[in-house]
Design a protein around this motif. Sequence first.
Motif, PDB file in Angstrom:
ATOM      1  N   THR C  56       7.073  -2.361   4.968  1.00  0.00           N
ATOM      2  CA  THR C  56       5.986  -1.762   4.198  1.00  0.00           C
ATOM      3  C   THR C  56       4.684  -2.792   4.306  1.00  0.00           C
ATOM      4  O   THR C  56       5.105  -3.647   4.419  1.00  0.00           O
ATOM      5  CB  THR C  56       6.456  -1.679   2.515  1.00  0.00           C
ATOM      6  N   ILE C  57       3.438  -1.995   4.312  1.00  0.00           N
ATOM      7  CA  ILE C  57       2.370  -2.992   4.336  1.00  0.00           C
ATOM      8  C   ILE C  57       2.177  -3.712   3.290  1.00  0.00           C
ATOM      9  O   ILE C  57       2.279  -3.310   1.965  1.00  0.00           O
ATOM     10  CB  ILE C  57       1.051  -1.755   4.715  1.00  0.00           C
ATOM     11  N   SER C  58       1.748  -4.937   3.433  1.00  0.00           N
ATOM     12  CA  SER C  58       1.453  -6.048   2.296  1.00  0.00           C
ATOM     13  C   SER C  58       0.453  -5.574   1.195  1.00  0.00           C
ATOM     14  O   SER C  58      -0.549  -5.143   1.726  1.00  0.00           O
ATOM     15  CB  SER C  58       1.310  -7.341   2.762  1.00  0.00           C
ATOM     16  N   GLY C  59       0.536  -6.118  -0.049  1.00  0.00           N
ATOM     17  CA  GLY C  59      -0.603  -6.125  -0.826  1.00  0.00           C
ATOM     18  C   GLY C  59      -1.604  -6.622  -0.329  1.00  0.00           C
ATOM     19  O   GLY C  59      -2.740  -6.048  -0.303  1.00  0.00           O
ATOM     20  N   PRO C  60      -1.751  -8.285   0.113  1.00  0.00           N
ATOM     21  CA  PRO C  60      -2.925  -8.513   0.568  1.00  0.00           C
ATOM     22  C   PRO C  60      -3.569  -7.863   1.810  1.00  0.00           C
ATOM     23  O   PRO C  60      -4.963  -7.809   1.945  1.00  0.00           O
ATOM     24  CB  PRO C  60      -2.407 -10.086   1.091  1.00  0.00           C
ATOM     25  N   ARG C 100       3.177   3.706   8.135  1.00  0.00           N
ATOM     26  CA  ARG C 100       1.882   4.366   8.988  1.00  0.00           C
ATOM     27  C   ARG C 100       0.759   3.674   8.872  1.00  0.00           C
ATOM     28  O   ARG C 100       0.653   2.882   7.957  1.00  0.00           O
ATOM     29  CB  ARG C 100       1.797   5.674   8.451  1.00  0.00           C
ATOM     30  N   ASP C 101      -0.395   3.914   9.780  1.00  0.00           N
ATOM     31  CA  ASP C 101      -1.596   3.303   9.377  1.00  0.00           C
ATOM     32  C   ASP C 101      -2.037   3.833   7.883  1.00  0.00           C
ATOM     33  O   ASP C 101      -1.527   4.696   7.132  1.00  0.00           O
ATOM     34  CB  ASP C 101      -2.741   3.995  10.484  1.00  0.00           C
ATOM     35  N   LEU C 102      -2.870   2.796   7.216  1.00  0.00           N
ATOM     36  CA  LEU C 102      -3.394   3.146   6.090  1.00  0.00           C
ATOM     37  C   LEU C 102      -4.843   3.572   6.221  1.00  0.00           C
ATOM     38  O   LEU C 102      -5.663   3.015   6.926  1.00  0.00           O
ATOM     39  CB  LEU C 102      -3.530   1.841   4.985  1.00  0.00           C
ATOM     40  N   ILE C 103      -5.380   4.537   5.210  1.00  0.00           N
ATOM     41  CA  ILE C 103      -6.651   5.126   5.294  1.00  0.00           C
ATOM     42  C   ILE C 103      -7.570   4.604   3.891  1.00  0.00           C
ATOM     43  O   ILE C 103      -6.768   5.071   2.897  1.00  0.00           O
ATOM     44  CB  ILE C 103      -6.808   6.434   5.413  1.00  0.00           C
TER      45      ILE C 103
END
Lengths: 143, 143, 143, 143
Positions: C56-60, C100-103
């Motif tokens: 998962t993509i991190s908060g920072p 996935r990428d975040l937008i």
Amino acid sequence: MPPEPVMSREAVSAFLDEVFPQIHHGGPGPVVEAVGPLSATMRLPYHERHLRPGGTISGPAMMGLADVALYVAVLASLGPVPLAVTTNLSFNFMRKPARRDLIGEARLMKLGRQLAVGEVLIRSEGEDDLVCHATGTYAIPPR
Amino acid sequence: MPPEPVMSREAVSAFLDEVFPQIHHGGPGPVVEAVGPLSATMRLPYHERHLRPGGTISGPAMMGLADVALYVAVLASLGPVPLAVTTNLSFNFMRKPARRDLIGEARLMKLGRQLAVGEVLIRSEGEDDLVCHATGTYAIPPR
Amino acid sequence: MPPEPVMSREAVSAFLDEVFPQIHHGGPGPVVEAVGPLSATMRLPYHERHLRPGGTISGPAMMGLADVALYVAVLASLGPVPLAVTTNLSFNFMRKPARRDLIGEARLMKLGRQLAVGEVLIRSEGEDDLVCHATGTYAIPPR
Amino acid sequence: MPPEPVMSREAVSAFLDEVFPQIHHGGPGPVVEAVGPLSATMRLPYHERHLRPGGTISGPAMMGLADVALYVAVLASLGPVPLAVTTNLSFNFMRKPARRDLIGEARLMKLGRQLAVGEVLIRSEGEDDLVCHATGTYAIPPR
């Protein structure tokens, strides 16, 4: 697609008046204009008790409007949950409100089992520019 | 070491009553208890107009207390700046207040040329645990 | 109606790479997808350097995306103002991002002489639900 | 009086390195300096990967420091709870950091059954003035 509200505008209003009679203490408080899927619209009547010198509506009056608008969106979505409590509210004040009613549009961005998170857009009636933007979190008691 | 306040408690109180008479609308509002270097202490009297059912003090009453406490800390530090405006306020509500006066302690963490940033710790009188924590930003008009 | 942007997507990208080369330190950083009236869209590529265990993509990483997206919206609206500084950022984290990428879609709610205030909606690419909502304030230096 | 920590500095550090190995991706990340009753102190080493042009430490690096400092304070107080998730973070950036390590002092203001709420004071090592102030909320999974 967000779920339809489980309480009508009338039912939410009656519930609010019962559990929060003091929002009308000293003059008219916020009024439920509409409820929708994960959303609610409230009106704060322009009234002496909400004013700052110069006739502008006070910050605390706007903060109270945002708080109750989020609560109404939670109520309309979940049914009567009198014990839901605000845990966090954050406000950006951007313009001086006009000498008019304020309209607050609340939208829940998340309605989880334990937490509801939403935002409220506050405008002077009939204007496009935001007066205030609020985000808030409600803790939902175990049911 | 932070600078000494340039207005006394009495002077700030008199100024507040003049520019914000409506904080006492419908019953007693927040009272200045003390001012110090970059700081101020305010008391919100326990009164029917600030209550939620169950006798607990409402969120909006606490938010109003935090807002005015930061403003008083700015006033005491800079002298009368009636046009300073709140641009941001953020609140964490942590416990139900007791059936007692609330004490709000404001402390400025930054007093810049254009912005003042501070925090407010709100407790029920005589208790250690925080009821609410607030942070806020005031925009200071060019002088 | 909000004003048209004064910098193109290409011009903003080139300016960002020049003044913030380190957003790509250690792997690809946020990329400008589009600029519009008071708005900007950024993409954060899914890459090992932004991950938490579990993929998962991190908060920072999300916080950095929001910060730069607001800055790009300010740049596109005002032209190159390298000294604009973030004074306040506030985040609600609502869901775990997908792999996935975040937008991030930034929109300025106020563009004043001294302060710009905006919000950023962050979603996993191709999804409707918000992963994170951010609001932020930039101080704009006197010009 | 707040309870003594249930994990030592060494135990928390080892746990962090195990569950968040990527905080050291690309160079040294935040280091646990001390844990105490409802509190933790972290150090962010001054290192190229955290810098903005001009040699100042970036906003996202400070935000990451605050996030992990609160998490460490929760860990030290509750023992290993790998699933605790950040739900809200709010930052005020007040001064440009010096070209030195940053020290983040986290203190939990509430440690409830479902939510932990805390603040983090961030300073450049050896300085009194705050560079950044953060508040945050962690949701604690049912145990």
